[in-house]
Design a protein around this motif. Structure first.
Motif, short mmCIF file in Angstrom:
data_model
loop_
_atom_site.label_atom_id
_atom_site.label_comp_id
_atom_site.label_asym_id
_atom_site.label_seq_id
_atom_site.Cartn_x
_atom_site.Cartn_y
_atom_site.Cartn_z
N GLY A 150 79.35 59.01 -126.15
CA GLY A 150 80.48 58.53 -126.94
C GLY A 150 80.40 57.05 -127.26
N GLU A 151 79.61 56.29 -126.54
CA GLU A 151 79.48 54.85 -126.77
C GLU A 151 78.36 54.51 -127.75
N GLY A 152 77.55 55.48 -128.11
CA GLY A 152 76.42 55.23 -129.01
C GLY A 152 75.10 55.52 -128.31
N ILE A 153 74.08 54.76 -128.66
CA ILE A 153 72.74 54.93 -128.07
C ILE A 153 72.52 53.84 -127.03
N THR A 154 72.11 54.27 -125.85
CA THR A 154 71.83 53.35 -124.75
C THR A 154 70.39 53.54 -124.30
N ASP A 212 74.52 63.49 -124.39
CA ASP A 212 75.67 63.71 -123.50
C ASP A 212 76.93 64.09 -124.28
N LEU A 213 76.80 64.29 -125.57
CA LEU A 213 77.95 64.67 -126.40
C LEU A 213 78.19 66.18 -126.32
N PRO A 214 79.41 66.62 -126.63
CA PRO A 214 79.71 68.05 -126.59
C PRO A 214 79.24 68.79 -127.85
N ARG A 215 78.52 68.13 -128.73
CA ARG A 215 78.00 68.77 -129.94
C ARG A 215 76.54 68.40 -130.15
N ALA A 216 75.84 69.18 -130.95
CA ALA A 216 74.43 68.89 -131.28
C ALA A 216 74.35 67.68 -132.20
N ILE A 217 73.25 66.94 -132.08
CA ILE A 217 73.03 65.77 -132.95
C ILE A 217 71.64 65.85 -133.56
N VAL A 246 76.42 59.57 -136.99
CA VAL A 246 77.71 59.01 -136.56
C VAL A 246 77.73 58.74 -135.05
N ALA A 247 76.77 59.33 -134.30
CA ALA A 247 76.73 59.13 -132.84
C ALA A 247 76.22 57.73 -132.49
N GLY A 248 75.50 57.08 -133.39
CA GLY A 248 75.05 55.73 -133.10
C GLY A 248 73.64 55.45 -133.60
N ARG A 249 73.31 54.19 -133.53
CA ARG A 249 71.97 53.72 -133.93
C ARG A 249 71.42 52.79 -132.85
#
Length: 171
Positions: A98-102, A121-126, A162-165
């Motif tokens: 939820g915070e993006g890419i770490t 770690d998201l509840p959906r596929a990316i 949208v999950a992050g870069r």
């Protein structure tokens, strides 16, 4: 002292001239005669020689019996054996949550192949894109490894939409 030396010389001559009962004439003592001597030849320096290689087998090739046996010891005769057939890969691990890419930035050596492991770690596929070519879908709560070729020096995107870069910096 001269007198003692003279007496010794006379005694030596008289001892040699005495009659010992042998009627043969005394053999003359050989005297060395000077001879021409050749110039000494130059001394040759010893030279080191490398040991010779062992003779090849009669067929001129490798002793296949040992080669096969050695391969079995190393496990190379089985699928995926040996492990030295694959190119070296630099591991890169990122987490998408939820915070993006770490971590948001990862440094790698330029031109060395990569193995990027993405943990979702998201509840959906990316869908994740690495650089311009490699795209992969990572299902929810799973991880997926992506092999990528070496990167040119510079900054290359890790894009999860949208999950992050994030960015991979090749040096």
């Amino acid at each position: 002292m001269r007198r003692a030396a003279g007496l010794l010389a006379v005694a030596a001559v008289l001892a040699g001239c005495g009659d010992d009962g042998d009627d043969r004439a005394a053999a003359p003592t050989p005297t060395p005669t000077p001879t021409a001597t050749a110039m000494p030849s130059p001394v040759e320096e010893p030279t080191a020689t490398a040991p010779s290689a062992p003779a090849p087998p009669p067929d001129g090739g490798v002793d296949e019996g040992h080669e096969v046996q050695d391969a079995r010891k190393r496990g190379e005769d089985q699928e995926g054996g040996g492990g030295d057939e694959e190119a070296a890969r630099t591991p890169v691990r990122v987490v998408v949550d939820g915070e993006g890419i770490t971590p948001p930035s990862v440094a790698v050596p330029a031109f060395i192949a990569l193995r990027v492991t993405v943990r979702n770690d998201l509840p959906r596929a990316i869908r994740v894109r690495i650089g311009r070519e490699r795209r992969v879908t990572v299902r929810a709560r799973e991880r997926r490894a992506i092999d990528a070729g070496g990167l040119r020096p510079g900054r290359h995107a890790i894009d999860a939409g949208v999950a992050g870069r994030g960015v991979i910096v090749a040096r």
